[in-house]
Design a protein around this motif. Sequence first.
Motif, PDB file in Angstrom:
ATOM      1  N   GLU A 197       3.229   8.694  -8.714  1.00  0.00           N
ATOM      2  CA  GLU A 197       3.176   7.234  -8.765  1.00  0.00           C
ATOM      3  C   GLU A 197       1.792   6.785  -8.293  1.00  0.00           C
ATOM      4  O   GLU A 197       1.286   7.288  -7.291  1.00  0.00           O
ATOM      5  CB  GLU A 197       4.251   6.637  -7.841  1.00  0.00           C
ATOM      6  CG  GLU A 197       4.256   5.101  -7.903  1.00  0.00           C
ATOM      7  CD  GLU A 197       5.237   4.461  -6.926  1.00  0.00           C
ATOM      8  OE1 GLU A 197       5.766   5.178  -6.047  1.00  0.00           O
ATOM      9  OE2 GLU A 197       5.449   3.243  -7.037  1.00  0.00           O
ATOM     10  N   VAL A 198       1.193   5.859  -9.005  1.00  0.00           N
ATOM     11  CA  VAL A 198      -0.124   5.345  -8.638  1.00  0.00           C
ATOM     12  C   VAL A 198       0.049   3.929  -8.103  1.00  0.00           C
ATOM     13  O   VAL A 198       0.636   3.077  -8.782  1.00  0.00           O
ATOM     14  CB  VAL A 198      -1.077   5.355  -9.858  1.00  0.00           C
ATOM     15  CG1 VAL A 198      -2.411   4.706  -9.503  1.00  0.00           C
ATOM     16  CG2 VAL A 198      -1.295   6.788 -10.353  1.00  0.00           C
TER      17      VAL A 198
ATOM     18  N   ALA B 293      -5.993   8.158  -1.313  1.00  0.00           N
ATOM     19  CA  ALA B 293      -5.194   9.134  -0.580  1.00  0.00           C
ATOM     20  C   ALA B 293      -3.991   9.531  -1.426  1.00  0.00           C
ATOM     21  O   ALA B 293      -3.503   8.739  -2.228  1.00  0.00           O
ATOM     22  CB  ALA B 293      -4.717   8.552   0.748  1.00  0.00           C
ATOM     23  N   LEU B 294      -3.580  10.763  -1.218  1.00  0.00           N
ATOM     24  CA  LEU B 294      -2.435  11.270  -1.955  1.00  0.00           C
ATOM     25  C   LEU B 294      -1.394  11.680  -0.926  1.00  0.00           C
ATOM     26  O   LEU B 294      -1.697  12.432   0.001  1.00  0.00           O
ATOM     27  CB  LEU B 294      -2.894  12.477  -2.778  1.00  0.00           C
ATOM     28  CG  LEU B 294      -2.026  13.008  -3.907  1.00  0.00           C
ATOM     29  CD1 LEU B 294      -1.796  11.968  -4.998  1.00  0.00           C
ATOM     30  CD2 LEU B 294      -2.703  14.233  -4.510  1.00  0.00           C
TER      31      LEU B 294
ATOM     32  N   ILE C 187       2.492  10.282  -4.291  1.00  0.00           N
ATOM     33  CA  ILE C 187       2.032   8.890  -4.439  1.00  0.00           C
ATOM     34  C   ILE C 187       0.525   8.851  -4.219  1.00  0.00           C
ATOM     35  O   ILE C 187       0.026   9.305  -3.184  1.00  0.00           O
ATOM     36  CB  ILE C 187       2.717   7.948  -3.431  1.00  0.00           C
ATOM     37  CG1 ILE C 187       4.242   8.132  -3.453  1.00  0.00           C
ATOM     38  CG2 ILE C 187       2.365   6.494  -3.756  1.00  0.00           C
ATOM     39  CD1 ILE C 187       4.978   7.259  -2.431  1.00  0.00           C
ATOM     40  N   PHE C 188      -0.186   8.358  -5.218  1.00  0.00           N
ATOM     41  CA  PHE C 188      -1.639   8.221  -5.123  1.00  0.00           C
ATOM     42  C   PHE C 188      -1.944   6.765  -4.799  1.00  0.00           C
ATOM     43  O   PHE C 188      -1.686   5.868  -5.608  1.00  0.00           O
ATOM     44  CB  PHE C 188      -2.287   8.637  -6.453  1.00  0.00           C
ATOM     45  CG  PHE C 188      -3.780   8.536  -6.461  1.00  0.00           C
ATOM     46  CD1 PHE C 188      -4.543   9.486  -5.798  1.00  0.00           C
ATOM     47  CD2 PHE C 188      -4.427   7.510  -7.125  1.00  0.00           C
ATOM     48  CE1 PHE C 188      -5.937   9.405  -5.796  1.00  0.00           C
ATOM     49  CE2 PHE C 188      -5.823   7.424  -7.128  1.00  0.00           C
ATOM     50  CZ  PHE C 188      -6.567   8.379  -6.465  1.00  0.00           C
ATOM     51  N   TYR C 189      -2.471   6.518  -3.584  1.00  0.00           N
ATOM     52  CA  TYR C 189      -2.829   5.165  -3.163  1.00  0.00           C
ATOM     53  C   TYR C 189      -4.322   4.956  -3.397  1.00  0.00           C
ATOM     54  O   TYR C 189      -5.135   5.810  -3.002  1.00  0.00           O
ATOM     55  CB  TYR C 189      -2.537   4.963  -1.670  1.00  0.00           C
ATOM     56  CG  TYR C 189      -1.068   4.992  -1.321  1.00  0.00           C
ATOM     57  CD1 TYR C 189      -0.254   3.880  -1.547  1.00  0.00           C
ATOM     58  CD2 TYR C 189      -0.497   6.111  -0.748  1.00  0.00           C
ATOM     59  CE1 TYR C 189       1.101   3.904  -1.212  1.00  0.00           C
ATOM     60  CE2 TYR C 189       0.854   6.147  -0.414  1.00  0.00           C
ATOM     61  CZ  TYR C 189       1.643   5.037  -0.652  1.00  0.00           C
ATOM     62  OH  TYR C 189       2.980   5.066  -0.323  1.00  0.00           O
ATOM     63  N   HIS C 190      -4.659   3.859  -4.012  1.00  0.00           N
ATOM     64  CA  HIS C 190      -6.083   3.593  -4.224  1.00  0.00           C
ATOM     65  C   HIS C 190      -6.322   2.091  -4.147  1.00  0.00           C
ATOM     66  O   HIS C 190      -5.414   1.319  -3.851  1.00  0.00           O
ATOM     67  CB  HIS C 190      -6.542   4.161  -5.575  1.00  0.00           C
ATOM     68  CG  HIS C 190      -6.057   3.396  -6.748  1.00  0.00           C
ATOM     69  ND1 HIS C 190      -6.894   2.650  -7.536  1.00  0.00           N
ATOM     70  CD2 HIS C 190      -4.814   3.227  -7.253  1.00  0.00           C
ATOM     71  CE1 HIS C 190      -6.190   2.073  -8.496  1.00  0.00           C
ATOM     72  NE2 HIS C 190      -4.924   2.404  -8.351  1.00  0.00           N
ATOM     73  N   ALA C 191      -7.591   1.704  -4.369  1.00  0.00           N
ATOM     74  CA  ALA C 191      -7.905   0.274  -4.316  1.00  0.00           C
ATOM     75  C   ALA C 191      -8.910  -0.093  -5.403  1.00  0.00           C
ATOM     76  O   ALA C 191      -9.644  -1.063  -5.271  1.00  0.00           O
ATOM     77  CB  ALA C 191      -8.434  -0.105  -2.936  1.00  0.00           C
TER      78      ALA C 191
END
Lengths: 78, 78
Positions: free
Chosen positions: B34-35, B58-59, B6-10
């Motif tokens: 998943e993004v 973060a991944l 899971i790639f979390y970004h903003a």
Amino acid sequence: MKSKAIFYHAGCPVCIAAEQSLANAIDPARYEVEVVHLGTDRARLDEAEAFGVKSVPALVMDGSAFHVNFGAGIDALR
Amino acid sequence: MKSKAIFYHAGCPVCIAAEQSLANAIDPARYEVEVVHLGTDRARLDEAEAFGVKSVPALVMDGSAFHVNFGAGIDALR
């Protein structure tokens, strides 16, 4: 032609976790991954800094340095 | 069975660069990526923090959070 990805590390626990998960997950069909241990291969320090690497572990891809978590500052390896 | 990443970004510039280089380089044969945009999908903030995510991008792979460079602290997204 494959792109090159260089994973710079220094053998720290954070480095090893990042290598096992992140560096190993890179698609081998599209990327050639080189793993460089800057603690033992100090001749590569200048190259790493020229790519913008400021700490290890770091992954250089597409000309950019991606720092992963924080293991050790690169100055500590000189 | 594929592992999940899971790639979390903003949406920050650092996030976009990391997504385009790092998240896109993950082997699709072995990982389902998943993004998640935490700026617009705040309902996922608690889940991200539970994985140990403290900043974006973060991944999360293999149960561990790998923070990439530094875009934004997760508290700034609440």
